[in-house]
Design a protein around this motif. Structure first.
Motif, PDB file in Angstrom:
ATOM      1  N   GLU A   1       9.039  -8.580  -4.289  1.00 31.63           N
ATOM      2  CA  GLU A   1       7.697  -8.790  -4.829  1.00 31.63           C
ATOM      3  C   GLU A   1       7.195  -7.543  -5.563  1.00 31.63           C
ATOM      4  N   MET A   2       7.401  -6.373  -4.973  1.00 29.37           N
ATOM      5  CA  MET A   2       6.922  -5.141  -5.601  1.00 29.37           C
ATOM      6  C   MET A   2       7.694  -4.847  -6.889  1.00 29.37           C
ATOM      7  N   MET A   3       9.001  -5.102  -6.881  1.00 31.15           N
ATOM      8  CA  MET A   3       9.782  -4.919  -8.107  1.00 31.15           C
ATOM      9  C   MET A   3       9.323  -5.873  -9.198  1.00 31.15           C
ATOM     10  N   GLN A   4       9.127  -7.141  -8.818  1.00 32.33           N
ATOM     11  CA  GLN A   4       8.686  -8.123  -9.799  1.00 32.33           C
ATOM     12  C   GLN A   4       7.326  -7.772 -10.369  1.00 32.33           C
ATOM     13  N   GLY A   5       6.410  -7.291  -9.529  1.00 32.72           N
ATOM     14  CA  GLY A   5       5.094  -6.911 -10.006  1.00 32.72           C
ATOM     15  C   GLY A   5       5.156  -5.791 -11.021  1.00 32.72           C
ATOM     16  N   ALA A   6       5.920  -4.743 -10.722  1.00 37.28           N
ATOM     17  CA  ALA A   6       6.028  -3.615 -11.649  1.00 37.28           C
ATOM     18  C   ALA A   6       6.635  -4.042 -12.980  1.00 37.28           C
ATOM     19  N   ALA A   7       7.684  -4.863 -12.923  1.00 38.65           N
ATOM     20  CA  ALA A   7       8.311  -5.332 -14.164  1.00 38.65           C
ATOM     21  C   ALA A   7       7.342  -6.179 -14.975  1.00 38.65           C
ATOM     22  N   ALA A   8       6.592  -7.055 -14.299  1.00 38.92           N
ATOM     23  CA  ALA A   8       5.650  -7.929 -15.005  1.00 38.92           C
ATOM     24  C   ALA A   8       4.556  -7.118 -15.691  1.00 38.92           C
ATOM     25  N   TRP A   9       4.044  -6.086 -15.044  1.00 42.42           N
ATOM     26  CA  TRP A   9       2.995  -5.270 -15.667  1.00 42.42           C
ATOM     27  C   TRP A   9       3.508  -4.591 -16.926  1.00 42.42           C
ATOM     28  N   GLU A  10       4.731  -4.061 -16.862  1.00 44.07           N
ATOM     29  CA  GLU A  10       5.298  -3.404 -18.044  1.00 44.07           C
ATOM     30  C   GLU A  10       5.466  -4.402 -19.185  1.00 44.07           C
ATOM     31  N   LEU A  11       5.965  -5.576 -18.887  1.00 46.43           N
ATOM     32  CA  LEU A  11       6.155  -6.590 -19.922  1.00 46.43           C
ATOM     33  C   LEU A  11       4.813  -7.026 -20.512  1.00 46.43           C
ATOM     34  N   GLY A  12       3.845  -7.271 -19.653  1.00 43.87           N
ATOM     35  CA  GLY A  12       2.553  -7.748 -20.122  1.00 43.87           C
ATOM     36  C   GLY A  12       1.836  -6.754 -21.010  1.00 43.87           C
TER      37      GLY A  12
ATOM     38  N   VAL B   1       0.833  -1.209   0.000  1.00 46.11           N
ATOM     39  CA  VAL B   1       0.000   0.000   0.000  1.00 46.11           C
ATOM     40  C   VAL B   1       0.865   1.256   0.000  1.00 46.11           C
ATOM     41  N   LEU B   2       1.934   1.244   0.780  1.00 48.58           N
ATOM     42  CA  LEU B   2       2.739   2.451   0.970  1.00 48.58           C
ATOM     43  C   LEU B   2       3.783   2.681  -0.121  1.00 48.58           C
ATOM     44  N   PHE B   3       4.355   1.601  -0.680  1.00 45.32           N
ATOM     45  CA  PHE B   3       5.549   1.774  -1.513  1.00 45.32           C
ATOM     46  C   PHE B   3       5.439   1.245  -2.936  1.00 45.32           C
ATOM     47  N   GLN B   4       4.350   0.548  -3.297  1.00 42.24           N
ATOM     48  CA  GLN B   4       4.284  -0.043  -4.630  1.00 42.24           C
ATOM     49  C   GLN B   4       4.361   1.004  -5.736  1.00 42.24           C
ATOM     50  N   VAL B   5       3.650   2.112  -5.582  1.00 38.71           N
ATOM     51  CA  VAL B   5       3.650   3.147  -6.625  1.00 38.71           C
ATOM     52  C   VAL B   5       5.040   3.747  -6.777  1.00 38.71           C
ATOM     53  N   ARG B   6       5.723   3.982  -5.666  1.00 38.01           N
ATOM     54  CA  ARG B   6       7.061   4.574  -5.727  1.00 38.01           C
ATOM     55  C   ARG B   6       8.033   3.648  -6.452  1.00 38.01           C
ATOM     56  N   LEU B   7       7.991   2.359  -6.145  1.00 37.43           N
ATOM     57  CA  LEU B   7       8.913   1.436  -6.800  1.00 37.43           C
ATOM     58  C   LEU B   7       8.575   1.252  -8.277  1.00 37.43           C
ATOM     59  N   ALA B   8       7.305   1.357  -8.620  1.00 38.29           N
ATOM     60  CA  ALA B   8       6.909   1.174 -10.023  1.00 38.29           C
ATOM     61  C   ALA B   8       7.450   2.273 -10.924  1.00 38.29           C
ATOM     62  N   ARG B   9       7.801   3.422 -10.367  1.00 30.66           N
ATOM     63  CA  ARG B   9       8.324   4.521 -11.189  1.00 30.66           C
ATOM     64  C   ARG B   9       9.661   4.176 -11.830  1.00 30.66           C
ATOM     65  N   ARG B  10      10.358   3.185 -11.294  1.00 26.50           N
ATOM     66  CA  ARG B  10      11.650   2.805 -11.864  1.00 26.50           C
ATOM     67  C   ARG B  10      11.494   2.040 -13.176  1.00 26.50           C
ATOM     68  N   VAL B  11      10.301   1.536 -13.429  1.00 33.12           N
ATOM     69  CA  VAL B  11      10.055   0.720 -14.625  1.00 33.12           C
ATOM     70  C   VAL B  11       9.359   1.582 -15.660  1.00 33.12           C
ATOM     71  N   THR B  12      10.063   1.882 -16.759  1.00 30.70           N
ATOM     72  CA  THR B  12       9.514   2.767 -17.783  1.00 30.70           C
ATOM     73  C   THR B  12       9.460   2.144 -19.166  1.00 30.70           C
ATOM     74  N   ASP B  13      10.182   1.038 -19.380  1.00 29.30           N
ATOM     75  CA  ASP B  13      10.180   0.388 -20.686  1.00 29.30           C
ATOM     76  C   ASP B  13      10.633  -1.055 -20.494  1.00 29.30           C
ATOM     77  N   LEU B  14      10.799  -1.770 -21.612  1.00 25.94           N
ATOM     78  CA  LEU B  14      11.161  -3.183 -21.519  1.00 25.94           C
ATOM     79  C   LEU B  14      12.543  -3.394 -20.910  1.00 25.94           C
ATOM     80  N   ARG B  15      13.495  -2.510 -21.213  1.00 26.02           N
ATOM     81  CA  ARG B  15      14.844  -2.678 -20.667  1.00 26.02           C
ATOM     82  C   ARG B  15      14.864  -2.516 -19.165  1.00 26.02           C
TER      83      ARG B  15
END
Length: 409
Positions: A320-331, A259-273
């Motif tokens: 887990e939060m890093m993996q989730g953000a990366a998976a959403w970008e890939l999907g 709840v607190l940090f997922q959005v912040r960590l997701a900002r690191r994922v911007t493209d496939l690389r």
């Protein structure tokens, strides 16, 4: 509020619908086992069989129902499936025989699988590509918050422990889907995908090998879900000196962190690389978490065991939060614009596979093997995270090869 509420417009409406549903689902998950055994009158074995069959059907239903969302419009299909999910929940209130119970469970799980696909396709159609992962992170944060509050409401029903209390929870969950359908209905419709060309497969995702490989790798990474909810409580009781309620505390740490940090960590994922890099880091963090969990066994004493488990849980949720953000970008990025529904349905099979196979795999590795099993599991996490990069490049090459053919056609 920008850390918790997505931007106004479709993202906020999607988050509101997610919050409403997760409140009802949180209460449902807390009470469902006792409802099925004490109110419906089924044995635990029959409930387990029905749920296994139902969720398997729900997993398989995501692709064809996602294809319907592409074909007829994701908003229309999402509203319809939310309504049918409410109807199946209403049926639970009156079903009292195993054959009918099995039928309703299959209908409920199938509608849930299709609804997830349609919602993802709706998000992809209403949100700009560069913002999809960030908005999806908001939805995940909202989901966890709603589930936590809903579980508290379910806990009240468990405390009352009466048929009217359990029935009220199921009625509330059914009503939540109807309200969510009303919220989704106010969103603009995404234009349906054009009819495919002659000879083009309807379910093209089933022939997309690199996407299938990414889904498999994602399923391995999603083993962190049954690890947290099922196997860790068993590990704590059988292999550590920590008190039994520590299992609930670790789950609370996980949910609050998302709840607190997922959005912040997701900002690191911007493209496939960046998604590939973050996946590798997530695998490394999960390996580290497994190593720390392994160190919690033995005669450390209660306080030391609690400290080790909390440290491991913090590392795990970061991965887990890093993996989730990366998976959403890939999907989202690797799915064709006109096939988001079926692709999201296929990609959504990853957590379902982890839920189905995870209990047997993880109990064998961790409860039977003990400490060595943690390092085997950590190696699986690391290997899957590192493999995302090469498979993503493979997927990019296949799409680059197909692009000139599509343009020429």
């Amino acid at each position: 509020m920008s850390r918790f509420a997505p931007p106004a417009g479709p993202p906020r409406a999607l988050a509101l619908a997610q919050l409403i549903n997760s409140l009802g689902d949180g209460a449902f998950y807390a009470c469902s086992a006792l409802f099925f055994t004490r109110i419906v009158g089924l044995s635990a074995t029959r409930v387990g069989i029905a749920l296994t069959v139902g969720w398997a059907i729900g997993m398989l239903a995501g692709v064809p129902l996602g294809h319907l969302a592409d074909r007829f419009g994701p908003r229309r299909v999402a509203v319809l499936l939310a309504g049918t999910t409410a109807a199946t929940l209403g049926a639970f209130l009156v079903v009292r025989s195993f054959p009918l119970f099995l039928l309703v469970v299959c209908g409920y799980a199938g509608c849930q699988g299709g609804l997830t696909s349609a919602r993802q396709a709706l998000l992809a159609g209403l949100v700009a590509p560069g913002e999809r992962t960030r908005v999806r992170a908001y939805l995940q944060s909202t989901l966890n918050a709603g589930l936590a509050v809903g579980a508290g409401l379910g806990g009240l029903a468990l405390y009352v422990d009466s048929p009217p209390a359990y029935l009220a929870v199921f009625a509330m969950d059914a009503a939540s889907f109807l309200v969510a359908a009303a919220v989704l209905r106010r969103l603009p419709e995404v234009p349906p995908a054009p009819v495919g060309r002659a000879g083009e497969p309807r379910l093209a995702v089933l022939r997309d090998r690199p996407f299938a490989l990414l889904t498999l790798l994602n399923a391995i990474m999603y083993l962190n879900m049954p690890l947290l909810s099922l196997v860790l409580p068993l590990w704590i009781v059988t292999h550590t000196d920590a008190p039994k309620p520590m299992a609930a505390a670790l789950l609370l740490v996980n949910m609050l962190s998302v709840v607190l940090f997922q959005v912040r960590l997701a900002r690191r994922v911007t493209d496939l690389r960046t998604a590939a890099r973050v996946s590798a880091r997530a695998g490394a963090l999960m390996l580290a978490a497994c190593a720390v969990y392994a160190g919690s066994s033995g005669h450390l004493g209660p306080w030391a065991a609690v400290a080790v488990l909390l440290l491991a849980a913090a590392i795990q949720v970061a991965g887990e939060m890093m993996q989730g953000a990366a998976a959403w970008e890939l999907g989202f990025t690797l799915a064709p614009a006109d096939k988001q529904g079926q692709y999201q349905g296929f990609f959504g099979m990853a957590p379902q596979i982890a839920r189905m196979l995870g209990p047997a795999v993880l109990t064998t590795l961790l409860i039977s093997w003990g400490t060595p099993g943690w390092f085997v599991l950590g190696g699986l996490f690391l290997g899957a995270g590192l493999a995302v990069g090469p498979v993503t490049r493979y997927a990019e090459r296949t799409r680059a090869t197909a692009q000139p053919v599509t343009a020429a056609t």
